[in-house]
Design an enzyme around this catalytic site. Sequence first.
Site, short mmCIF file in Angstrom:
data_model
loop_
_atom_site.label_atom_id
_atom_site.label_comp_id
_atom_site.label_asym_id
_atom_site.label_seq_id
_atom_site.Cartn_x
_atom_site.Cartn_y
_atom_site.Cartn_z
N THR A 95 0.86 -1.19 0.00
CA THR A 95 0.00 0.00 0.00
C THR A 95 0.90 1.24 0.00
O THR A 95 1.57 1.52 1.00
CB THR A 95 -0.91 0.03 1.24
OG1 THR A 95 -1.67 -1.18 1.30
CG2 THR A 95 -1.86 1.23 1.18
N LYS A 170 -7.00 1.94 -3.02
CA LYS A 170 -6.65 1.35 -1.73
C LYS A 170 -6.62 2.41 -0.62
O LYS A 170 -7.09 2.18 0.50
CB LYS A 170 -5.28 0.66 -1.86
CG LYS A 170 -4.71 0.10 -0.58
CD LYS A 170 -5.58 -0.99 0.03
CE LYS A 170 -5.04 -1.42 1.39
NZ LYS A 170 -6.04 -2.17 2.15
N LYS A 238 0.09 5.31 8.29
CA LYS A 238 0.71 5.63 6.99
C LYS A 238 -0.36 5.79 5.91
O LYS A 238 -0.32 6.73 5.10
CB LYS A 238 1.71 4.50 6.65
CG LYS A 238 2.31 4.50 5.27
CD LYS A 238 1.71 3.44 4.32
CE LYS A 238 1.75 2.02 4.81
NZ LYS A 238 1.10 1.06 3.90
N1 LIG Z 1 -1.42 -6.47 7.56
C1 LIG Z 1 -2.52 -6.16 6.90
O1 LIG Z 1 -3.64 -6.42 7.36
C2 LIG Z 1 -2.47 -5.51 5.55
C3 LIG Z 1 -1.35 -4.83 5.12
N2 LIG Z 1 -1.37 -4.23 3.89
C4 LIG Z 1 -0.20 -3.51 3.39
O2 LIG Z 1 0.74 -4.50 2.97
C5 LIG Z 1 2.06 -4.05 3.24
C6 LIG Z 1 2.76 -5.05 4.15
O3 LIG Z 1 2.02 -5.14 5.35
P1 LIG Z 1 2.38 -6.19 6.49
O4 LIG Z 1 2.78 -7.48 5.90
O5 LIG Z 1 1.26 -6.14 7.46
O6 LIG Z 1 3.65 -5.47 7.13
P2 LIG Z 1 4.80 -6.05 8.06
O7 LIG Z 1 5.24 -4.87 8.86
O8 LIG Z 1 4.39 -7.28 8.74
O9 LIG Z 1 5.94 -6.42 6.98
C7 LIG Z 1 6.64 -5.42 6.30
C8 LIG Z 1 7.57 -6.04 5.29
O10 LIG Z 1 8.33 -4.99 4.66
C9 LIG Z 1 9.73 -5.27 4.83
N3 LIG Z 1 10.49 -4.03 4.87
C10 LIG Z 1 10.26 -2.95 5.66
N4 LIG Z 1 11.17 -1.97 5.40
C11 LIG Z 1 11.98 -2.46 4.44
C12 LIG Z 1 13.09 -1.93 3.73
N5 LIG Z 1 13.56 -0.69 3.97
N6 LIG Z 1 13.69 -2.70 2.80
C13 LIG Z 1 13.22 -3.94 2.54
N7 LIG Z 1 12.17 -4.50 3.16
C14 LIG Z 1 11.55 -3.77 4.09
C15 LIG Z 1 9.81 -6.06 6.11
O11 LIG Z 1 11.04 -6.73 6.19
P3 LIG Z 1 11.63 -7.23 7.62
O12 LIG Z 1 10.97 -8.54 7.90
O13 LIG Z 1 13.08 -7.34 7.40
O14 LIG Z 1 11.26 -6.16 8.63
C16 LIG Z 1 8.60 -6.98 5.93
O15 LIG Z 1 8.91 -8.01 5.01
C17 LIG Z 1 1.92 -2.65 3.82
O16 LIG Z 1 2.03 -1.71 2.79
C18 LIG Z 1 0.52 -2.65 4.40
O17 LIG Z 1 -0.03 -1.35 4.48
C19 LIG Z 1 -2.45 -4.31 3.05
C20 LIG Z 1 -3.57 -4.99 3.43
C21 LIG Z 1 -3.68 -5.61 4.72
O1 LIG Z 2 -5.01 -2.58 4.68
C1 LIG Z 2 -5.60 -3.23 5.51
C2 LIG Z 2 -6.77 -4.03 5.25
O2 LIG Z 2 -7.31 -4.65 6.19
O3 LIG Z 2 -7.20 -4.06 4.08
#
Ligand SMILES: NC(=O)C1=CN([C@@H]2O[C@H](COP(=O)(O)OP(=O)(O)OC[C@H]3O[C@@H](n4cnc5c(N)ncnc54)[C@H](OP(=O)(O)O)[C@@H]3O)[C@@H](O)[C@H]2O)C=CC1
Ligand SMILES: O=CC(=O)O
Length: 291
Positions: A95, A170, A238
Site C-alpha cells: 500500500t 486502496k 501511513k
Molecule cells: N497487515 C494487513 O492487514 C495488511 C497490510 N497491507 C499492506 O501490505 C504491506 C505489508 O504489510 P504487512 O505485511 O502487514 O507489514 P509487516 O510490517 O508485517 O511487513 C513489512 C515487510 O516490509 C519489509 N520491509 C520494511 N522496510 C523495508 C526496507 N527498507 N527494505 C526492505 N524490506 C523492508 C519487512 O522486512 P523485515 O521482515 O526485514 O522487517 C517486511 O517483510 C503494507 O504496505 C501494508 O499497508 C495491506 C492490506 C492488509
Molecule cells: O489494509 C488493511 C486491510 O485490512 O485491508
Amino acid sequence: MEVGFLGLGIMGKAMAMNLLKNGFKVTVWNRTLAKCEELVEFGATIGDTPAAVVKKCNITVAILSDPSAALSVVFDKDGVLEQIGSGKGYIDMSTVDDDTSSKIHKAVTAKGGSFLEAPVSGSKKPAEDGQLVILAAGDEALYEEAIPAFDVLGKKSFFLGHVGNGAKMKLVVNMIMGSMMNAFSEGLVLAERSGLNPHALLDVLDLGGIANPMFRLKGPTMIQNNYSPAFPLKHQQKDMRLALALGDENAVSMPAAAAANEAFKKARSMELGDLDFSAVHEIVKIHKSSS
Ligand SMILES: NC(=O)C1=CN([C@@H]2O[C@H](COP(=O)(O)OP(=O)(O)OC[C@H]3O[C@@H](n4cnc5c(N)ncnc54)[C@H](OP(=O)(O)O)[C@@H]3O)[C@@H](O)[C@H]2O)C=CC1
Ligand SMILES: O=CC(=O)O
C-alpha cells in the site's frame, strides 16, 4: 508457474505460503533473511537479493511496508532494477501512494520490464485464506498473466486502468476504514463509561444497518484490550497520511479522516505502532479518563 516474492511480513508470509500450497514454485527474499526459512520448509527457494529473485523469475511480486521500503527494494544496490528487463514483470502489492507507484512504473518500463500495482484489501486472515480483494492497475497483459496467482491469493481482482488508480483506490478504502475504527472505538468507550454493556452494543450494531465484518471481528478483542497485530497500527497511520495527501491534491476536505489520523499518530507516539490498528481504542480511553 514460477513466482518471485519479496517481503515476508504478516501479509507476504501468508500470501507466499498460499502460492506454495497451490503448486506454484516460489523464490522468496526478505530483508531479514531468517524469515525465509519457514517457507523453505514448504518448498520455497531463497534468493539472496531482490535482483537475484528477479533474475530467476519472470514474474516477481512484492509486498513491503511503505513507500520508502517499496522504493528501496527497487532502486537500491542489488535491487529489482538491476535485473528487470524485457520479458520480466514486477507486481507491487504494497500500500503506497500513486507517486511512489509511478516512480517504480517509470523505472521498470524504462528498462523494458512490465509493471502492475496491485495493493490488496483484507488483512492477515483473508491473506491466509486466499480471500483478499486485489486492486490492480498498470500493464493489462501482466495482469492477465498474473490471474492464476491472483485467483489463489484473492476472492476477487479488479483491473482499474492506469498506474495510480490501484494505489488511490486502496487509500480511499483505508481512509474510510481508519475513520470507522476511530468512531467504533469512541462508541465502545462511550457505551462502557455511560454504564452500558459493550457486548450488548456489539449485538445491537451487528443487527443494524452499520453491521460489518470489521466490527464483528475486532469488537470482542478490543473489549478484552487484545491488540495482537493483524494490520499494524503504524501501517494504518501511513495510509491515513497518504490518503490525506491525496485529499490535499484534490482539494477534498476530510475532517473526520484528519481527526482519525491524529488519533493514530498519538497511538504511535505511545509506541502502539506495532500493535493492531484497533489499539487506537486505547487513545480514546486515555482522552476520556483525563477529561
Ligand atoms: N497487515 C494487513 O492487514 C495488511 C497490510 N497491507 C499492506 O501490505 C504491506 C505489508 O504489510 P504487512 O505485511 O502487514 O507489514 P509487516 O510490517 O508485517 O511487513 C513489512 C515487510 O516490509 C519489509 N520491509 C520494511 N522496510 C523495508 C526496507 N527498507 N527494505 C526492505 N524490506 C523492508 C519487512 O522486512 P523485515 O521482515 O526485514 O522487517 C517486511 O517483510 C503494507 O504496505 C501494508 O499497508 C495491506 C492490506 C492488509
Ligand atoms: O489494509 C488493511 C486491510 O485490512 O485491508
